[in-house]
Motif scaffolding. Structure first.
Motif, PDB file in Angstrom:
ATOM      1  N   PRO A  20       0.858  -1.112  -0.140  1.00 50.64           N
ATOM      2  CA  PRO A  20      -0.038   0.192   0.046  1.00 50.64           C
ATOM      3  C   PRO A  20       0.796   1.345   0.002  1.00 50.64           C
ATOM      4  N   THR A  21       1.866   1.395   0.963  1.00 55.22           N
ATOM      5  CA  THR A  21       2.521   2.483   0.973  1.00 55.22           C
ATOM      6  C   THR A  21       3.408   2.704  -0.351  1.00 55.22           C
ATOM      7  N   GLY A  22       4.089   1.940  -0.885  1.00 55.78           N
ATOM      8  CA  GLY A  22       4.994   1.937  -2.101  1.00 55.78           C
ATOM      9  C   GLY A  22       4.182   2.173  -3.200  1.00 55.78           C
ATOM     10  N   VAL A  39       9.877  -1.818  -7.244  1.00 52.31           N
ATOM     11  CA  VAL A  39      10.642  -2.980  -7.336  1.00 52.31           C
ATOM     12  C   VAL A  39      10.017  -3.844  -6.047  1.00 52.31           C
ATOM     13  N   GLU A  40       9.368  -4.971  -6.534  1.00 50.81           N
ATOM     14  CA  GLU A  40       8.477  -5.683  -5.620  1.00 50.81           C
ATOM     15  C   GLU A  40       8.595  -7.072  -5.825  1.00 50.81           C
ATOM     16  N   ARG A  41       8.955  -7.529  -4.577  1.00 48.52           N
ATOM     17  CA  ARG A  41       8.981  -9.215  -4.336  1.00 48.52           C
ATOM     18  C   ARG A  41       7.973 -10.210  -4.891  1.00 48.52           C
ATOM     19  N   GLY A  49      -5.794 -12.749   3.162  1.00 48.23           N
ATOM     20  CA  GLY A  49      -6.936 -12.021   3.843  1.00 48.23           C
ATOM     21  C   GLY A  49      -6.446 -11.526   5.343  1.00 48.23           C
ATOM     22  N   SER A  50      -5.180 -11.849   5.733  1.00 42.53           N
ATOM     23  CA  SER A  50      -4.850 -11.645   7.217  1.00 42.53           C
ATOM     24  C   SER A  50      -4.576 -10.317   7.464  1.00 42.53           C
ATOM     25  N   ARG A  51      -4.464  -9.247   6.590  1.00 42.96           N
ATOM     26  CA  ARG A  51      -3.955  -8.012   7.040  1.00 42.96           C
ATOM     27  C   ARG A  51      -5.077  -7.152   7.018  1.00 42.96           C
ATOM     28  N   TRP A 105     -11.051  -5.110   2.603  1.00 48.84           N
ATOM     29  CA  TRP A 105      -9.983  -5.872   3.168  1.00 48.84           C
ATOM     30  C   TRP A 105      -8.698  -5.476   2.054  1.00 48.84           C
ATOM     31  N   GLN A 106      -7.612  -5.569   2.578  1.00 48.42           N
ATOM     32  CA  GLN A 106      -6.200  -5.105   2.134  1.00 48.42           C
ATOM     33  C   GLN A 106      -6.107  -5.927   0.777  1.00 48.42           C
ATOM     34  N   SER A 107      -6.516  -7.179   0.756  1.00 46.67           N
ATOM     35  CA  SER A 107      -6.702  -7.977  -0.553  1.00 46.67           C
ATOM     36  C   SER A 107      -7.356  -7.293  -1.693  1.00 46.67           C
ATOM     37  N   GLY A 278       5.870   3.887   5.679  1.00 47.94           N
ATOM     38  CA  GLY A 278       5.029   2.810   6.128  1.00 47.94           C
ATOM     39  C   GLY A 278       5.491   1.847   7.074  1.00 47.94           C
ATOM     40  N   ASP A 279       5.195   0.510   6.951  1.00 46.72           N
ATOM     41  CA  ASP A 279       5.586  -0.474   7.732  1.00 46.72           C
ATOM     42  C   ASP A 279       7.482  -0.647   8.123  1.00 46.72           C
ATOM     43  N   ALA A 280       7.726  -0.165   7.249  1.00 49.99           N
ATOM     44  CA  ALA A 280       9.436  -0.164   7.203  1.00 49.99           C
ATOM     45  C   ALA A 280       9.725   0.993   8.329  1.00 49.99           C
ATOM     46  N   GLY A 291      -2.491   0.769  10.629  1.00 48.59           N
ATOM     47  CA  GLY A 291      -1.135   0.639   9.916  1.00 48.59           C
ATOM     48  C   GLY A 291      -1.179   0.991   8.554  1.00 48.59           C
ATOM     49  N   LEU A 292      -2.021   0.408   7.758  1.00 50.82           N
ATOM     50  CA  LEU A 292      -2.071   0.732   6.380  1.00 50.82           C
ATOM     51  C   LEU A 292      -2.287   2.235   6.094  1.00 50.82           C
ATOM     52  N   ASN A 293      -3.192   2.525   7.040  1.00 48.68           N
ATOM     53  CA  ASN A 293      -3.568   4.072   6.915  1.00 48.68           C
ATOM     54  C   ASN A 293      -2.557   5.139   7.043  1.00 48.68           C
ATOM     55  N   THR A 294      -1.528   4.834   8.095  1.00 51.33           N
ATOM     56  CA  THR A 294      -0.536   5.602   8.480  1.00 51.33           C
ATOM     57  C   THR A 294       0.550   5.474   7.358  1.00 51.33           C
TER      58      THR A 294
HETATM   59  C1  FAD Z   1      -3.628  -9.262  11.241  1.00 52.68           C
HETATM   60  C2  FAD Z   1      -3.282  -7.628  10.529  1.00 52.68           C
HETATM   61  C3  FAD Z   1      -4.314  -6.684  10.906  1.00 52.68           C
HETATM   62  C4  FAD Z   1      -4.337  -5.457  10.310  1.00 52.68           C
HETATM   63  N1  FAD Z   1      -5.318  -4.639  10.250  1.00 52.68           N
HETATM   64  C5  FAD Z   1      -5.019  -3.311   9.769  1.00 52.68           C
HETATM   65  C6  FAD Z   1      -6.455  -2.481   9.691  1.00 52.68           C
HETATM   66  O1  FAD Z   1      -7.322  -2.802  10.108  1.00 52.68           O
HETATM   67  N2  FAD Z   1      -6.001  -1.235   9.346  1.00 52.68           N
HETATM   68  C7  FAD Z   1      -4.787  -0.921   8.933  1.00 52.68           C
HETATM   69  O2  FAD Z   1      -4.424   0.389   8.489  1.00 52.68           O
HETATM   70  N3  FAD Z   1      -3.756  -1.893   9.114  1.00 52.68           N
HETATM   71  C8  FAD Z   1      -3.739  -2.962   9.369  1.00 52.68           C
HETATM   72  N4  FAD Z   1      -2.530  -3.946   9.350  1.00 52.68           N
HETATM   73  C9  FAD Z   1      -1.299  -3.383   8.886  1.00 52.68           C
HETATM   74  C10 FAD Z   1      -1.081  -3.164   7.635  1.00 52.68           C
HETATM   75  O3  FAD Z   1      -1.579  -4.521   7.052  1.00 52.68           O
HETATM   76  C11 FAD Z   1       0.099  -2.643   7.109  1.00 52.68           C
HETATM   77  O4  FAD Z   1       0.430  -1.545   7.915  1.00 52.68           O
HETATM   78  C12 FAD Z   1       0.484  -2.412   5.716  1.00 52.68           C
HETATM   79  O5  FAD Z   1       0.086  -3.700   4.914  1.00 52.68           O
HETATM   80  C13 FAD Z   1       1.882  -1.733   5.627  1.00 52.68           C
HETATM   81  O6  FAD Z   1       1.783  -1.525   4.234  1.00 52.68           O
HETATM   82  P1  FAD Z   1       3.568  -1.241   3.603  1.00 52.68           P
HETATM   83  O7  FAD Z   1       3.089  -1.014   2.168  1.00 52.68           O
HETATM   84  O8  FAD Z   1       3.820  -0.252   4.277  1.00 52.68           O
HETATM   85  O9  FAD Z   1       4.182  -2.585   3.918  1.00 52.68           O
HETATM   86  P2  FAD Z   1       3.578  -4.216   3.299  1.00 52.68           P
HETATM   87  O10 FAD Z   1       2.345  -4.111   2.918  1.00 52.68           O
HETATM   88  O11 FAD Z   1       4.305  -4.980   4.104  1.00 52.68           O
HETATM   89  O12 FAD Z   1       4.468  -4.112   2.037  1.00 52.68           O
HETATM   90  C14 FAD Z   1       5.559  -4.266   1.924  1.00 52.68           C
HETATM   91  C15 FAD Z   1       5.861  -4.863   0.271  1.00 52.68           C
HETATM   92  O13 FAD Z   1       7.521  -4.913   0.098  1.00 52.68           O
HETATM   93  C16 FAD Z   1       7.837  -5.964  -0.332  1.00 52.68           C
HETATM   94  N5  FAD Z   1       9.100  -6.248  -0.253  1.00 52.68           N
HETATM   95  C17 FAD Z   1       9.605  -6.603   1.062  1.00 52.68           C
HETATM   96  N6  FAD Z   1      10.894  -6.755   0.836  1.00 52.68           N
HETATM   97  C18 FAD Z   1      11.194  -6.298  -0.239  1.00 52.68           C
HETATM   98  C19 FAD Z   1      12.565  -6.266  -0.853  1.00 52.68           C
HETATM   99  N7  FAD Z   1      13.728  -6.400  -0.647  1.00 52.68           N
HETATM  100  N8  FAD Z   1      12.523  -5.991  -2.339  1.00 52.68           N
HETATM  101  C20 FAD Z   1      11.249  -5.841  -2.875  1.00 52.68           C
HETATM  102  N9  FAD Z   1      10.217  -6.053  -2.228  1.00 52.68           N
HETATM  103  C21 FAD Z   1      10.023  -6.233  -1.104  1.00 52.68           C
HETATM  104  C22 FAD Z   1       6.811  -7.025  -0.007  1.00 52.68           C
HETATM  105  O14 FAD Z   1       6.475  -8.089  -0.814  1.00 52.68           O
HETATM  106  C23 FAD Z   1       5.483  -6.178   0.198  1.00 52.68           C
HETATM  107  O15 FAD Z   1       4.758  -5.913  -0.853  1.00 52.68           O
HETATM  108  C24 FAD Z   1      -2.928  -5.044   9.681  1.00 52.68           C
HETATM  109  C25 FAD Z   1      -1.839  -6.039   9.962  1.00 52.68           C
HETATM  110  C26 FAD Z   1      -2.112  -7.228  10.428  1.00 52.68           C
HETATM  111  C27 FAD Z   1      -0.948  -8.256  10.211  1.00 52.68           C
END
Ligand code: FAD
Length: 496
Positions: A20-22, A39-41, A49-51, A105-107, A278-280, A291-294
């Motif tokens: 989501p963040t990227g 660049v996406e793995r 659906g766990s997110r 859902w995030q999916s 994002g989560d990084a 999390g996703l929202n932030t």
């Molecule tokens: C059980 C659960 C419930 C949640 N519920 C909520 C909710 O209700 N609301 C909410 O806002 N958030 C929720 N979250 C948090 C949310 O899922 C994350 O905050 C969100 O996915 C973060 O997005 P991101 O893009 O920062 O990171 P990610 O979604 O982790 O994306 C990172 C991406 O980087 C890729 N990647 C990793 N390493 C590399 C690499 N070296 N090279 C290339 N690609 C790479 C991965 O494949 C992935 O696609 C929940 C999380 C969990 C586990």
């Protein structure tokens, strides 16, 4: 090693991670005309659906600012309440067009966002991994799987909680180890289970489904915190029986996973030409669904700043405001999730505290404050003193302009800054910024109301940044106005 681009730094930005963040960051950069590559793995946008399960009000507003909110709204369901440690807080009286949580859902969220990014022409290198990088004075050499590399001006780690970019940059990820672990699954059961929450001495457990006929979602608090890998069907069955006395005829699982309350934040969101979002940059338990929202809001804060630095409009120091503004927001999310986990602890003392909080949150003022924090509507970046709007999000007012009726967020669709003037036309010479800042003369009838603060005095003019936050508010004759424009959008320069 082969280089995918020329070695002169011509790829402006490489984003590690197309979650989501990227994706959001890539969209923001592409709107500003920046050459960006993800660049996406993962081989596809498929995510189990766990997110994340929903979008909060400010995230929907941000998507609305880009004209894409409807795509998500049509795929989700609106609910009038946010949850603080599962204590429901009504937000239907909040002054926003999006006074609800969107269950999505995030999916489902990711493919919709990826479609938008695709329309903007951003290349995504799939099944490709960032393996390392080295930065120097002019750029970053990004090492990829498959023995290739990219040379970029900037690298942004949007690569999730285990971020390789963060680790390689040596940025400290300080915080708390997990104290609780939860098993989460989507299952098929022969019997109709008892839907809803159940508490016992281990913690809170839940069984639920969003739609009739859908599989059942299971969340079970676990006795043990340390685990290696995802749980098995046997472990899930055992845990169900331990809590409910039956596995309700558990037949199969679409997926089984676990999450914890590990809470950590990057000490710095920037190291030279490398940034984190994002989560990084922050991980925390999912209580409150933030999390996703932030991450989306990190991306929208960073995107326009990085674009301006890359295209030479602003000095590199503009990027420091990204950490200055977003690190405190992330820290606050970590803080409130820690409180939510504590309120969910099953022992009598924590339950007494929970009852007290339920009482407090039944009162209007505490409800507004906590709910506005969860849905991101109360965020105020510290941009100094002044009108109460400064640093806060601009409300989406209905306005009349020379082009007819519109609303403020429609003026932000192209992610360009706007000077919105409600006073006499022609009171300010925009010429030195005319190519960068759009001046719109407008009128608005009605009150200005902000979440938590309530009604505020209408300013004669406002400068709205591309992320929707107000950089300046006042009278166009204010000598601070040119200063604010120069600070945020580059020095006065007619023709640039
Ligand atoms: C059980 C659960 C419930 C949640 N519920 C909520 C909710 O209700 N609301 C909410 O806002 N958030 C929720 N979250 C948090 C949310 O899922 C994350 O905050 C969100 O996915 C973060 O997005 P991101 O893009 O920062 O990171 P990610 O979604 O982790 O994306 C990172 C991406 O980087 C890729 N990647 C990793 N390493 C590399 C690499 N070296 N090279 C290339 N690609 C790479 C991965 O494949 C992935 O696609 C929940 C999380 C969990 C586990």
């Amino acid at each position: 090693m082969g280089a995918l681009r020329s070695a002169d730094g011509s790829t402006a930005v490489v984003i590690a991670g197309g979650g989501p963040t990227g994706l959001m960051l890539a969209g923001e950069l592409a709107l500003a005309g920046i050459d960006v590559v993800i660049v996406e793995r993962r081989a596809s946008q498929v995510v189990d659906g766990s997110r994340a399960g929903g979008l909060h009000a400010r995230t929907i507003e941000v998507l609305d600012q880009r004209g894409i909110a409807e795509r998500f709204l049509s795929a989700g369901q609106k609910h009038p309440k946010v949850g603080f440690s599962l204590i429901p807080l009504d937000i239907s009286d909040f002054p926003t067009r999006h006074n609800y949580v969107l269950a999505l859902w995030q999916s489902h969220f990711e493919p919709i966002l990826a479609d938008w990014v695709g329309e903007l022409g951003v290349p995504i290198l799939r099944s490709c991994e960032v393996m390392g990088f080295a930065q120097d004075g002019t750029g970053v050499d990004v090492e990829l799987s498959g023995d290739t590399s990219l040379r970029a001006k900037y690298l942004v780690g949007c690569d999730g909680g285990r971020s390789l970019v963060r680790k390689t940059a040596g940025i400290d990820f300080a915080g708390l180890d997990p104290s609780t672990s939860w098993m989460i699954a989507e299952v098929e059961m022969d019997e109709e289970p008892e839907l809803g929450f159940r508490r016992n001495s281990v913690g809170t457990h839940a069984l639920g489904r969003r739609e009739v006929g859908e599989p059942v979602r299971v969340v079970l608090t676990e006795r043990q915190v340390e685990h290696t890998g995802d749980p098995s069907m046997d472990e899930l069955r055992e845990a169900l029986v331990a809590v409910y006395g039956t596995d309700f005829g558990l037949r199969g699982a679409n997926w089984i996973s676990r999450f914890t309350d590990m809470t950590r934040q990057a000490a710095s969101y920037r190291d030279g030409r490398v940034l984190l979002a994002g989560d990084a940059a922050h991980v925390h338990p999912p209580q409150g669904g933030q999390g996703l929202n932030t991450g989306i809001q990190d991306a929208v804060n960073l995107g326009w700043k990085l674009a301006q630095v890359v295209n030479g409009t602003s000095p590199d120091s503009l990027l420091d405001t990204y950490h200055a503004e977003r690190h405190p927001v992330g820290a606050r999310v970590l803080h409130n999730t820690m409180a939510q986990v504590a309120l969910g602890s099953p022992d009598d003392r924590h339950q007494a505290l929970r009852d007290t909080m339920i009482d407090l949150l039944g009162m209007d003022e505490p409800r507004r404050r906590i709910a506005a924090m969860l849905c991101g509507l109360d965020i105020r970046y510290d941009l100094g003193a002044g009108h109460p709007l400064v640093g806060r999000r601009m409300p989406d007012l209905d306005v009349h302009t020379a082009d007819g009726p519109t609303r403020v967020y429609a003026l932000l669709h192209d992610a360009r800054p706007v000077l919105l003037n409600f006073g006499e036309a022609g009171g300010f010479d925009i010429a030195p910024w005319a190519k960068r800042v759009r001046l719109v003369d407008a009128s608005h009838e009605g009150v200005w109301e902000l979440p938590v603060l309530g009604e505020i005095a209408a300013p004669p003019a406002v400068v709205i940044r591309p992320d929707g936050h107000v950089a300046w508010a006042g009278d166009p004759t204010d000598p601070e106005l040119p200063h604010a424009l120069a600070t945020w959008f580059g020095a006065a320069a007619p023709g640039r």
